[in-house]
Design a protein around this motif. Structure first.
Motif, PDB file in Angstrom:
ATOM      1  N   SER A 400       0.818  -1.226   0.000  1.00 28.07           N
ATOM      2  CA  SER A 400       0.000   0.000   0.000  1.00 28.07           C
ATOM      3  C   SER A 400       0.851   1.275   0.000  1.00 28.07           C
ATOM      4  CB  SER A 400      -0.919   0.012   1.236  1.00 28.07           C
ATOM      5  OG  SER A 400      -0.154  -0.055   2.420  1.00 28.07           O
ATOM      6  N   ARG A 401       2.140   1.108  -0.218  1.00 31.98           N
ATOM      7  CA  ARG A 401       3.043   2.265  -0.160  1.00 31.98           C
ATOM      8  C   ARG A 401       2.911   3.134  -1.396  1.00 31.98           C
ATOM      9  NH1 ARG A 401       7.767   2.619   2.766  1.00 31.98           N
ATOM     10  NH2 ARG A 401       6.729   1.128   4.108  1.00 31.98           N
ATOM     11  N   LYS A 402       2.869   4.457  -1.209  1.00 35.22           N
ATOM     12  CA  LYS A 402       2.803   5.408  -2.319  1.00 35.22           C
ATOM     13  C   LYS A 402       3.690   6.608  -2.003  1.00 35.22           C
ATOM     14  CE  LYS A 402      -1.898   4.333  -3.911  1.00 35.22           C
ATOM     15  NZ  LYS A 402      -3.264   4.863  -4.157  1.00 35.22           N
ATOM     16  N   ASN A 403       4.156   7.264  -3.063  1.00 35.52           N
ATOM     17  CA  ASN A 403       4.949   8.485  -2.941  1.00 35.52           C
ATOM     18  C   ASN A 403       6.195   8.294  -2.058  1.00 35.52           C
ATOM     19  OD1 ASN A 403       3.119   9.975  -4.552  1.00 35.52           O
ATOM     20  ND2 ASN A 403       1.790  10.262  -2.758  1.00 35.52           N
ATOM     21  N   HIS A 404       6.763   7.134  -2.116  1.00 32.14           N
ATOM     22  CA  HIS A 404       7.974   6.858  -1.358  1.00 32.14           C
ATOM     23  C   HIS A 404       9.194   6.993  -2.275  1.00 32.14           C
ATOM     24  CE1 HIS A 404       6.647   3.220  -3.315  1.00 32.14           C
ATOM     25  NE2 HIS A 404       7.822   2.658  -3.139  1.00 32.14           N
ATOM     26  N   VAL A 405      10.346   7.198  -1.674  1.00 25.44           N
ATOM     27  CA  VAL A 405      11.602   7.265  -2.424  1.00 25.44           C
ATOM     28  C   VAL A 405      12.255   5.883  -2.371  1.00 25.44           C
ATOM     29  CG1 VAL A 405      13.888   8.335  -2.580  1.00 25.44           C
ATOM     30  CG2 VAL A 405      11.915   9.692  -1.850  1.00 25.44           C
ATOM     31  N   VAL A 406      12.707   5.404  -3.514  1.00 24.51           N
ATOM     32  CA  VAL A 406      13.427   4.126  -3.576  1.00 24.51           C
ATOM     33  C   VAL A 406      14.913   4.428  -3.730  1.00 24.51           C
ATOM     34  CG1 VAL A 406      13.768   1.976  -4.841  1.00 24.51           C
ATOM     35  CG2 VAL A 406      11.463   2.926  -4.604  1.00 24.51           C
ATOM     36  N   VAL A 407      15.708   3.983  -2.772  1.00 25.29           N
ATOM     37  CA  VAL A 407      17.156   4.181  -2.815  1.00 25.29           C
ATOM     38  C   VAL A 407      17.800   2.873  -3.263  1.00 25.29           C
ATOM     39  CG1 VAL A 407      19.220   4.803  -1.503  1.00 25.29           C
ATOM     40  CG2 VAL A 407      17.022   5.862  -0.945  1.00 25.29           C
ATOM     41  N   CYS A 408      18.397   2.888  -4.448  1.00 29.13           N
ATOM     42  CA  CYS A 408      19.048   1.682  -4.993  1.00 29.13           C
ATOM     43  C   CYS A 408      20.514   1.686  -4.591  1.00 29.13           C
ATOM     44  CB  CYS A 408      18.924   1.649  -6.512  1.00 29.13           C
ATOM     45  SG  CYS A 408      17.251   1.468  -7.117  1.00 29.13           S
ATOM     46  N   GLY A 409      20.861   0.853  -3.645  1.00 27.81           N
ATOM     47  CA  GLY A 409      22.244   0.746  -3.199  1.00 27.81           C
ATOM     48  C   GLY A 409      22.463   1.391  -1.843  1.00 27.81           C
ATOM     49  N   TYR A 410      23.091   0.634  -0.922  1.00 28.05           N
ATOM     50  CA  TYR A 410      23.375   1.161   0.407  1.00 28.05           C
ATOM     51  C   TYR A 410      24.878   1.136   0.663  1.00 28.05           C
ATOM     52  CZ  TYR A 410      22.523   2.280   5.334  1.00 28.05           C
ATOM     53  OH  TYR A 410      22.479   2.900   6.564  1.00 28.05           O
ATOM     54  N   GLY A 411      25.618   1.677  -0.332  1.00 26.72           N
ATOM     55  CA  GLY A 411      27.052   1.857  -0.144  1.00 26.72           C
ATOM     56  C   GLY A 411      27.310   3.157   0.591  1.00 26.72           C
ATOM     57  N   VAL A 412      28.493   3.721   0.369  1.00 29.70           N
ATOM     58  CA  VAL A 412      28.860   4.958   1.077  1.00 29.70           C
ATOM     59  C   VAL A 412      27.900   6.090   0.714  1.00 29.70           C
ATOM     60  CG1 VAL A 412      30.655   6.700   1.363  1.00 29.70           C
ATOM     61  CG2 VAL A 412      31.280   4.290   1.201  1.00 29.70           C
ATOM     62  N   VAL A 413      27.660   6.288  -0.596  1.00 31.75           N
ATOM     63  CA  VAL A 413      26.760   7.368  -1.035  1.00 31.75           C
ATOM     64  C   VAL A 413      25.334   7.083  -0.581  1.00 31.75           C
ATOM     65  CG1 VAL A 413      25.813   8.584  -3.043  1.00 31.75           C
ATOM     66  CG2 VAL A 413      28.227   7.920  -3.007  1.00 31.75           C
ATOM     67  N   GLY A 414      24.903   5.833  -0.680  1.00 33.95           N
ATOM     68  CA  GLY A 414      23.563   5.457  -0.256  1.00 33.95           C
ATOM     69  C   GLY A 414      23.303   5.782   1.204  1.00 33.95           C
ATOM     70  N   LYS A 415      24.322   5.596   2.038  1.00 28.35           N
ATOM     71  CA  LYS A 415      24.179   5.906   3.465  1.00 28.35           C
ATOM     72  C   LYS A 415      23.939   7.409   3.678  1.00 28.35           C
ATOM     73  CE  LYS A 415      26.936   2.095   5.418  1.00 28.35           C
ATOM     74  NZ  LYS A 415      27.140   1.281   4.223  1.00 28.35           N
ATOM     75  N   TYR A 416      24.692   8.232   2.932  1.00 31.44           N
ATOM     76  CA  TYR A 416      24.496   9.681   3.060  1.00 31.44           C
ATOM     77  C   TYR A 416      23.138  10.113   2.523  1.00 31.44           C
ATOM     78  CZ  TYR A 416      29.305  10.548   4.541  1.00 31.44           C
ATOM     79  OH  TYR A 416      30.468  10.590   5.261  1.00 31.44           O
ATOM     80  N   VAL A 417      22.674   9.483   1.453  1.00 23.59           N
ATOM     81  CA  VAL A 417      21.352   9.799   0.897  1.00 23.59           C
ATOM     82  C   VAL A 417      20.267   9.554   1.944  1.00 23.59           C
ATOM     83  CG1 VAL A 417      19.599   9.066  -0.783  1.00 23.59           C
ATOM     84  CG2 VAL A 417      21.959   9.428  -1.525  1.00 23.59           C
ATOM     85  N   THR A 418      20.328   8.398   2.620  1.00 17.80           N
ATOM     86  CA  THR A 418      19.316   8.096   3.642  1.00 17.80           C
ATOM     87  C   THR A 418      19.419   9.061   4.826  1.00 17.80           C
ATOM     88  OG1 THR A 418      20.781   6.446   4.690  1.00 17.80           O
ATOM     89  CG2 THR A 418      19.245   5.658   2.999  1.00 17.80           C
ATOM     90  N   HIS A 419      20.637   9.501   5.123  1.00 18.26           N
ATOM     91  CA  HIS A 419      20.827  10.461   6.227  1.00 18.26           C
ATOM     92  C   HIS A 419      20.089  11.770   5.929  1.00 18.26           C
ATOM     93  CE1 HIS A 419      22.792  12.794   9.366  1.00 18.26           C
ATOM     94  NE2 HIS A 419      23.173  13.676   8.441  1.00 18.26           N
ATOM     95  N   TYR A 420      20.251  12.273   4.684  1.00 16.92           N
ATOM     96  CA  TYR A 420      19.586  13.524   4.303  1.00 16.92           C
ATOM     97  C   TYR A 420      18.074  13.333   4.152  1.00 16.92           C
ATOM     98  CZ  TYR A 420      24.144  15.671   3.613  1.00 16.92           C
ATOM     99  OH  TYR A 420      25.399  16.180   3.812  1.00 16.92           O
ATOM    100  N   LEU A 421      17.642  12.164   3.704  1.00 18.29           N
ATOM    101  CA  LEU A 421      16.206  11.886   3.616  1.00 18.29           C
ATOM    102  C   LEU A 421      15.583  11.856   5.008  1.00 18.29           C
ATOM    103  CD1 LEU A 421      16.102   9.123   0.823  1.00 18.29           C
ATOM    104  CD2 LEU A 421      15.233  11.475   0.657  1.00 18.29           C
ATOM    105  N   ASP A 422      16.334  11.328   5.968  1.00 24.61           N
ATOM    106  CA  ASP A 422      15.851  11.338   7.361  1.00 24.61           C
ATOM    107  C   ASP A 422      15.681  12.777   7.860  1.00 24.61           C
ATOM    108  OD1 ASP A 422      15.647   8.609   7.743  1.00 24.61           O
ATOM    109  OD2 ASP A 422      17.741   8.388   8.352  1.00 24.61           O
ATOM    110  N   ASP A 423      16.645  13.648   7.496  1.00 26.96           N
ATOM    111  CA  ASP A 423      16.556  15.060   7.911  1.00 26.96           C
ATOM    112  C   ASP A 423      15.317  15.727   7.321  1.00 26.96           C
ATOM    113  OD1 ASP A 423      18.859  14.797   9.335  1.00 26.96           O
ATOM    114  OD2 ASP A 423      20.162  15.689   7.799  1.00 26.96           O
ATOM    115  N   LEU A 424      14.944  15.278   6.101  1.00 25.01           N
ATOM    116  CA  LEU A 424      13.769  15.856   5.437  1.00 25.01           C
ATOM    117  C   LEU A 424      12.466  15.210   5.896  1.00 25.01           C
ATOM    118  CD1 LEU A 424      15.126  16.055   1.772  1.00 25.01           C
ATOM    119  CD2 LEU A 424      14.736  17.983   3.319  1.00 25.01           C
ATOM    120  N   GLY A 425      12.580  14.097   6.623  1.00 21.30           N
ATOM    121  CA  GLY A 425      11.388  13.376   7.059  1.00 21.30           C
ATOM    122  C   GLY A 425      10.695  12.643   5.926  1.00 21.30           C
ATOM    123  N   ALA A 426      11.442  12.306   4.888  1.00 21.83           N
ATOM    124  CA  ALA A 426      10.869  11.645   3.709  1.00 21.83           C
ATOM    125  C   ALA A 426      10.696  10.140   3.954  1.00 21.83           C
ATOM    126  CB  ALA A 426      11.758  11.874   2.495  1.00 21.83           C
TER     127      ALA A 426
END
Length: 540
Positions: A400-426
């Motif tokens: 039932s998920r909608k309007n979510h962001v899909v992050v492909c890859g949890y390497g070094v860059v992926g970790k920083y992407v999720t960090h900033y998404l957390d700051d945005l509350g996404a």
């Protein structure tokens, strides 16, 4: 000397021609090398030379370099993480399989106690050379079943050491007691581990640092080759296998900053020597004896294959899911290359009839010929039995998920992407094909799933159609392209944001329907200028 050069050049030429043809029809190069060895023996009448100790040693060093590269991937820290796969699954699989074949050999066929022990331990081993080569080339080594298979293979390789000691004990004529043999062995083990991990580690690190600082590639490569061969010879001198020394050397280097450079530089040598090993295997094939006993050889192989698969699956079901257990059981169902060594030593030591040993060697060779064809078909076979299309972790929570962001890859860059998404509350989910990265993401408290984003089934499962954006942070350019192609084909209106690091990657992706290409070098330059301006404003 001239004849030797002729044999080498002929083998090289034949293997190239055969493997080019096999590559076009999708057949493993291993088959080409084995066929080359058989052709060379009969073309130049080298039947006697095929049993040469020197030739066997050259072939064995293919396994040495394979074990070295395995050691590079299995650092002490990783071995601690994989302790269940190595020490629990490995022990259960090896001991249960050996006990079954011992009962069949000794009680069912009334073979001697010594011969039964030899056969049961040899048949319990799987092929590190074939299975790991496939898992690494197909990237399935990072999948859960690949991790299980790798752990069991590592345990089996470690188990070869006591097996060879056991054969030495049974063939000894010195009348030494078991206590003396075990005591001497334990002392040797302590000496090897202390010298390699304490003294050897310092020498290896210094040598790699010294050769790397010279900026001469030949010196660095020479240092790596010296480390591998020296560690192998030292382990052999202490009474162990060459492979053990190479494996430990790899584990030590895995803890250094030169890990990735060593792995990439050593790859051509490993592949070449591994090819030599399979050429030597092919040279040992007696075609006439094989033809006369083909029914018996195939029958023994099928019996081993079926029984080993059943026992391995049953043992793995205690700790793993059905599909993972079945895939790992099928991947490990063959007989391994170290069985050659076991049968050869047993035959020379009088523990087994020579004709029986020759028959079993042919069973091992037949197993290694069949395995490359079979192992690539494990996925469809498991699908047939399980009724599922592809292995994707349970993603029912995304239904039932909608309007979510899909992050492909949890390497070094992926970790920083999720960090900033957390700051945005996404709202976001992580998809990665690496079991290790998924485990890291879960440990970090993120919603992460194991799956290949280049496959239709995975994209359906993560509901890519309803996602607001897809951020691709992968490092591998080819994999990045496959993922972007699959997403563009699956949904034409996805907000696809992709990280690139070179002009070549930009060129590769330019024809795809990508919303934003983020060039890492340009972004770094922009941030540097912004920081410079902020510094100037600060001091005005």
């Amino acid at each position: 000397m001239e004849n030797t050069i002729l044999y080498v050049i002929s083998a090289l030429g034949i293997s190239i021609v055969i493997n080019i043809f096999l590559k076009k029809i999708g057949v493993s190069q291993i088959i080409g090398y084995i066929m080359t060895g058989t052709i060379i023996v009969y073309a130049f009448d080298l039947k006697e030379a095929s049993n040469s100790h020197t030739l066997g040693m050259v072939g064995e060093f293919g396994i040495v370099f394979l074990m070295f590269t395995i050691g590079l991937e299995i650092s002490l820290a990783k071995m601690g993480v994989m302790k269940k796969e190595i020490f629990v699954n490995g022990f259960l699989q090896a001991t249960s399989t050996a006990l079954l074949f011992f009962a069949i050999s000794h009680l069912g066929f009334s073979l001697s106690l010594q011969a039964s022990i030899i056969i049961s331990t040899a048949f319990a081993l799987s092929s590190t050379a074939v299975v790991l080569s496939y898992l690494k080339s197909s990237k399935e080594i990072y999948k859960p079943y690949g991790q299980i298979s790798t752990g069991i293979l590592i345990f089996q390789d470690l188990a070869v050491i006591p097996l060879l000691i056991l054969i030495g004990f049974m063939t000894t004529e010195a009348g030494e007691s078991i206590f003396t043999i075990i005591t001497d062995t334990l002392i040797s083990v302590v000496i090897v581990l202390l010298l390699l991990f304490i003294v050897g580690k310092k020498i290896m690190t210094w040598l790699l640092h010294f050769s790397a600082s010279s900026e001469v590639e030949e010196l660095f490569m020479g240092s790596v080759l010296f480390i591998v061969v020296a560690a192998s010879l030292f382990a052999h001198y202490m009474g162990f296998t060459y492979s053990l020394g190479a494996f430990i050397a790899g584990m030590i280097i895995a803890e250094t900053k030169y890990h990735h450079k060593v792995e990439s530089d050593i790859a051509p040598f490993k592949d070449l020597l591994l090819g030599t090993f399979f050429v030597v295997v092919g040279m040992k094939i007696d075609i006439l004896y094989f033809i006369d006993n083909v029914g018996l050889i195939v029958g023994i192989f099928l019996a081993v294959f079926i029984l080993k698969s059943i026992v391995t699956y049953a043992m793995l079901r205690f700790t793993s899911r059905h599909r993972r257990s079945l895939k790992a059981a099928l991947a490990l169902s063959q007989v391994g290359e170290f069985s050659f060594v076991i049968f050869a030593l047993a035959s020379m030591g009088g523990l087994m009839d020579e004709e029986l040993a020759q028959l079993l060697v042919l069973v091992v060779i037949f197993s290694m010929i069949v395995t490359p064809f079979f192992i690539a078909k494990i996925g469809p076979i498991v699908e047939l039995f399980s009724g599922k299309i592809d292995e994707v972790e349970d993603m029912s929570a995304l239904s039932s998920r909608k309007n979510h962001v899909v992050v492909c890859g949890y390497g070094v860059v992926g970790k920083y992407v999720t960090h900033y998404l957390d700051d945005l509350g996404a709202s976001y989910v992580i998809i990665d094909n690496s079991h290790k990265h998924v485990k890291e993401a879960l440990n970090d408290g993120h919603e992460a799933y194991l799956g290949d984003a280049s496959k239709e089934s995975t994209l359906d499962a993560i509901h890519i159609d309803t996602a607001s954006s897809v951020v691709v942070t992968l490092d591998n350019a080819q994999k990045k392209k496959l993922v972007c192609e699959a997403i563009s084909k699956h949904t034409g209106n996805a907000n696809l944001v992709v990280k690139v690091v070179s002009l070549e990657e930009k060129e590769m992706l330019k024809d795809l329907n990508i919303t934003v290409l983020v060039d890492g070098k340009i972004e770094v330059a922009r941030v540097l200028v912004e920081r410079m301006l902020s510094c100037q404003l600060k001091y005005k």
